[in-house]
Design a protein around this motif. Structure first.
Motif, mmCIF file in Angstrom:
data_model
loop_
_atom_site.group_PDB
_atom_site.id
_atom_site.type_symbol
_atom_site.label_atom_id
_atom_site.label_comp_id
_atom_site.label_asym_id
_atom_site.label_seq_id
_atom_site.Cartn_x
_atom_site.Cartn_y
_atom_site.Cartn_z
ATOM 1 N N MET A 72 3.156 13.944 6.586
ATOM 2 C CA MET A 72 2.943 14.444 7.951
ATOM 3 C C MET A 72 2.816 13.275 8.931
ATOM 4 O O MET A 72 3.429 13.259 9.994
ATOM 5 C CB MET A 72 1.667 15.307 7.967
ATOM 6 N N TYR A 73 1.950 12.278 8.512
ATOM 7 C CA TYR A 73 1.744 11.112 9.365
ATOM 8 C C TYR A 73 3.060 10.379 9.581
ATOM 9 O O TYR A 73 3.406 9.990 10.706
ATOM 10 C CB TYR A 73 0.700 10.183 8.726
ATOM 11 N N GLN A 74 3.823 10.206 8.428
ATOM 12 C CA GLN A 74 5.107 9.496 8.512
ATOM 13 C C GLN A 74 6.096 10.260 9.405
ATOM 14 O O GLN A 74 6.813 9.663 10.202
ATOM 15 C CB GLN A 74 5.678 9.333 7.102
ATOM 16 N N TRP A 75 6.069 11.569 9.284
ATOM 17 C CA TRP A 75 6.963 12.422 10.074
ATOM 18 C C TRP A 75 6.687 12.218 11.577
ATOM 19 O O TRP A 75 7.594 12.041 12.379
ATOM 20 C CB TRP A 75 6.734 13.882 9.673
ATOM 21 N N LEU A 76 5.396 12.224 11.910
ATOM 22 C CA LEU A 76 5.009 12.035 13.317
ATOM 23 C C LEU A 76 5.313 10.606 13.779
ATOM 24 O O LEU A 76 5.772 10.384 14.895
ATOM 25 C CB LEU A 76 3.514 12.317 13.491
ATOM 26 N N ASP A 77 5.049 9.641 12.858
ATOM 27 C CA ASP A 77 5.244 8.230 13.213
ATOM 28 C C ASP A 77 6.711 7.919 13.512
ATOM 29 O O ASP A 77 7.029 7.170 14.441
ATOM 30 C CB ASP A 77 4.732 7.344 12.057
ATOM 31 N N GLU A 78 7.615 8.528 12.701
ATOM 32 C CA GLU A 78 9.042 8.290 12.922
ATOM 33 C C GLU A 78 9.496 8.819 14.277
ATOM 34 O O GLU A 78 10.416 8.292 14.897
ATOM 35 C CB GLU A 78 9.856 8.980 11.816
ATOM 36 N N ARG A 79 8.841 9.853 14.742
ATOM 37 C CA ARG A 79 9.255 10.461 16.014
ATOM 38 C C ARG A 79 8.490 9.931 17.219
ATOM 39 O O ARG A 79 9.042 9.785 18.300
ATOM 40 C CB ARG A 79 9.081 11.994 15.916
ATOM 41 N N LEU A 80 7.174 9.681 17.017
ATOM 42 C CA LEU A 80 6.345 9.314 18.183
ATOM 43 C C LEU A 80 5.809 7.882 18.133
ATOM 44 O O LEU A 80 5.126 7.440 19.065
ATOM 45 C CB LEU A 80 5.145 10.278 18.288
ATOM 46 N N GLU A 81 6.086 7.167 17.034
ATOM 47 C CA GLU A 81 5.588 5.786 16.841
ATOM 48 C C GLU A 81 4.079 5.722 17.065
ATOM 49 O O GLU A 81 3.587 4.896 17.848
ATOM 50 C CB GLU A 81 6.325 4.831 17.778
ATOM 51 N N ILE A 82 3.341 6.615 16.384
ATOM 52 C CA ILE A 82 1.894 6.650 16.621
ATOM 53 C C ILE A 82 1.178 5.425 16.039
ATOM 54 O O ILE A 82 0.084 5.106 16.455
ATOM 55 C CB ILE A 82 1.242 7.955 16.098
ATOM 56 N N SER A 83 1.819 4.729 15.069
ATOM 57 C CA SER A 83 1.167 3.517 14.559
ATOM 58 C C SER A 83 1.105 2.445 15.648
ATOM 59 O O SER A 83 0.186 1.641 15.703
ATOM 60 C CB SER A 83 1.894 2.982 13.327
ATOM 61 N N ARG A 84 2.097 2.460 16.556
ATOM 62 C CA ARG A 84 2.067 1.515 17.686
ATOM 63 C C ARG A 84 0.923 1.859 18.629
ATOM 64 O O ARG A 84 0.262 0.989 19.178
ATOM 65 C CB ARG A 84 3.393 1.554 18.452
ATOM 66 N N LEU A 85 0.707 3.164 18.790
ATOM 67 C CA LEU A 85 -0.409 3.608 19.635
ATOM 68 C C LEU A 85 -1.724 3.098 19.056
ATOM 69 O O LEU A 85 -2.596 2.608 19.779
ATOM 70 C CB LEU A 85 -0.433 5.141 19.714
#
Lengths: 427, 160
Positions: free
Chosen positions: A1-14
């Motif tokens: 789920m986290y990876q799915w969101l990260d690929e789309r929204l780059e939340i790790s950069r946030l």
């Protein structure tokens, strides 16, 4: 789920850019957080109240046969719900606590010099927030439409209407007509209380936070020794978030307990509005203004450009206006060129500290003057106007002078000896 | 103001107790309190109690912060030492929270059925539940959370 969101929204950069922001650790920063959590609690409990409150004064019949305004009846209904009275009480107490916490937070900012460059703008936003919090609380005061609240709100209406030239317009905007009497008053106050003022508060709180994140906190002085030129702190996520959660839960525990044991505004005891005006005082945060109104003689009035300058205007608008103007100008008195990075010690700034103490004593004395009639009824010398004028003017001046001399003598020599570098614990 | 010590929080708690005493807890009021009837507070009492509440929360969190975060930060990563006692304390608190939650719901059902609203008991149970969750978080932070102290440039690009 986290990876799915990260690929789309780059939340790790946030996370790396925003959520790892360094939060300096110092107990005094919690005063601002208590203010914020009081506001959040107000919004959450307020949502519950709006679901059951009726903003109208149309006559309604209660099950016991009494005919009362609908607003009053709906608050009685809220109080009858399981946990309803506690939620209303938490809402009421949170309003008081938010104002008290915001005041203490600003006092901390003032005494530690955190209002100086580059934080002048945030000081002004903070002042606006405190003022708006008071106005929001005031607009909510009349909503239960009980005998006490209506009479107390009438005092505020009188002050608003006393402003020369614009008073009637201001009163019209705030109350939608004469108060009490106008059928539009409660819907108008309700709209301001649950929509316009909270939205403005949310906008200002967001601005306050964004500016704070950009400019960083003023840090405790020891950080200069450990990480000179840097901001030293814990990451916002997860460490600071855990601490904030603990503060919020502690806040919730205290306010629930107080709200459950001490029902702050028991409207059943006050009853619906009647022609008999009860002996009331405005809320404690207006009591100092009410006190000034009590000591200003009624003959202090004159006409200026056709408008009546009344004692209500002098005591209720001019004196608070002077204090607010002084607070607005305060950060611009200090014309330093370098940035204020660390919390200052009040003992090393005797003039600022002693003047602040003097102003605090003025507030206390003015609040005391709000009890003038009670003192007169008890036969106390404090009921004498001359004594109250001395308390209002002389006691704050003496406090300022004495505290200045004391701080200068007690800490001045110590600061010179130590070179102002390494204060002891508790400074 | 120099470090995150407990001197000012101590005085905050002291002032808080004094303000509560001034506002309410005199002999007469205690008699009223034991009856647990809604009591009309004066505006002065409400003001004193509001400041007392803020100072109490501030003093308490000041002590908690000094215990959990220390008086001074040191850059780097800090790992907690594993221990059994906090785990046991955590389990006991979770059981207590479950019991409190059950009592609270029972209380609401009783209020709905009987029309009686013992507000002091409802507020007390809710406050106790919030305190237990706060204690669980504090235990987690003190004994299980990996701590990190970071430094940041004054001119970072957050948020712009």
């Amino acid at each position: 789920m986290y990876q799915w969101l990260d690929e789309r929204l780059e939340i790790s950069r946030l996370y790396h850019k925003f959520l790892r922001k360094a939060f300096p650790v110092h107990h005094s920063f919690f005063l601002g957080e208590i203010t914020l959590f009081a506001f959040i609690t107000l919004v959450l409990t307020g949502i519950f109240l709006t679901l059951n409150y009726e903003p109208s004064i149309r006559p309604t019949e209660l099950p016991d046969g009494r005919t009362v305004p609908a607003a009053y009846a709906s608050v009685l209904y809220i109080d009858s719900l399981p946990f309803g009275a506690v939620i209303r009480s938490i809402h009421h107490w949170s309003a008081h606590i938010m104002i008290a916490a915001a005041f203490l937070h600003m006092l901390r900012v003032l005494l530690s010099g955190a209002y100086k460059k580059p934080r002048e703008l945030n000081w002004l936003v903070g002042l606006g927030l405190l003022g708006l919090a008071v106005v929001t609380a005031f607009t909510g005061y009349a909503l239960p439409y009980d005998n006490y609240a209506v009479t107390a709100t009438r005092i505020g209406y009188g002050i608003g209407a006393s402003i020369p030239w614009v008073g009637p317009t201001v009163a019209q905007i705030m109350f939608g007509g004469e108060f009490p009497g106008s059928e539009m008053a409660i819907p108008r106050l309700y709209s301001l209380h649950v929509l316009w003022l909270p939205l403005t508060l949310i906008a200002l709180i967001s601005l306050h936070m964004v500016i704070m994140i950009k400019q960083k906190h003023t840090q405790p002085k020891y950080a200069e020794r450990i990480a000179p030129g840097k901001i030293l702190g814990v990451p916002m996520y997860p460490q600071q978030l855990v601490m904030m959660s603990i503060v919020f839960l502690l806040y919730l525990a205290v306010v629930s307990f107080i709200g459950g044991v001490f029902i702050a505004h028991p409207i059943e005891a006050f009853g619906p509005p009647t022609p008999q005006t009860p002996a009331v005082k405005p809320d404690w945060y207006f009591l100092w203004i009410y006190g000034i109104l009590q000591v200003i003689p009624s003959e202090w009035q004159f006409r200026l450009f056709g408008a009546l300058i009344s004692p209500e205007f002098l005591g209720g608008v001019v004196v608070p206006g002077i204090l607010i103007l002084a607070a607005v100008l305060l950060p611009f008195v200090d014309t330093r060129s370098d940035k204020q990075r660390y919390l200052e010690l009040p003992s090393q700034h005797p003039l600022r500290t002693s003047v602040t103490l003097g102003v605090l004593v003025f507030f206390i004395m003015a609040t005391l003057a709000g009890y003038k009639i009670d003192f007169q009824q008890a036969g106390s010398p404090l009921g004498d106007n001359r004594v109250l004028w001395v308390l209002l003017l002389v006691v704050p001046a003496v406090t300022t002078l004495v505290s200045f001399v004391l701080i200068k003598n007690l800490y001045g020599a110590k600061n010179e000896a130590s070179g102002q570098l390494e204060p002891k614990a508790g400074d | 103001m120099y470090r995150n010590d407990t001197i000012i929080p101590f005085f905050a708690l002291l002032f808080s107790a004094a303000l509560f005493l001034m506002s309410y807890l005199n002999g007469q009021r205690i008699a009223v309190l034991t009856g647990h009837k809604p009591e009309e507070l004066s505006v002065g009492q409400i003001g004193l109690m509001a400041f007392a509440a803020v100072l109490f929360i501030y003093g308490a969190i000041g002590y908690i912060s000094a215990w959990l975060e220390g008086q001074e930060l040191r850059p780097g990563r800090h790992f907690p030492e594993p221990s059994t006692s906090p785990l046991v304390a955590g389990i006991v608190l979770v059981l207590l929270l479950t019991a409190m939650g059950g009592f609270f719901v029972q209380l609401l059902v009783y209020s709905a059925q009987s029309g009686q609203n013992p507000t002091w008991l409802q507020g007390g149970f809710f406050a106790a539940m919030a305190l237990i969750i706060a204690a669980l978080l504090a235990i987690y932070k003190k004994f299980y959370q990996r701590e990190e102290v970071v430094t940041e440039d004054e001119h970072s690009e957050v948020p712009w």
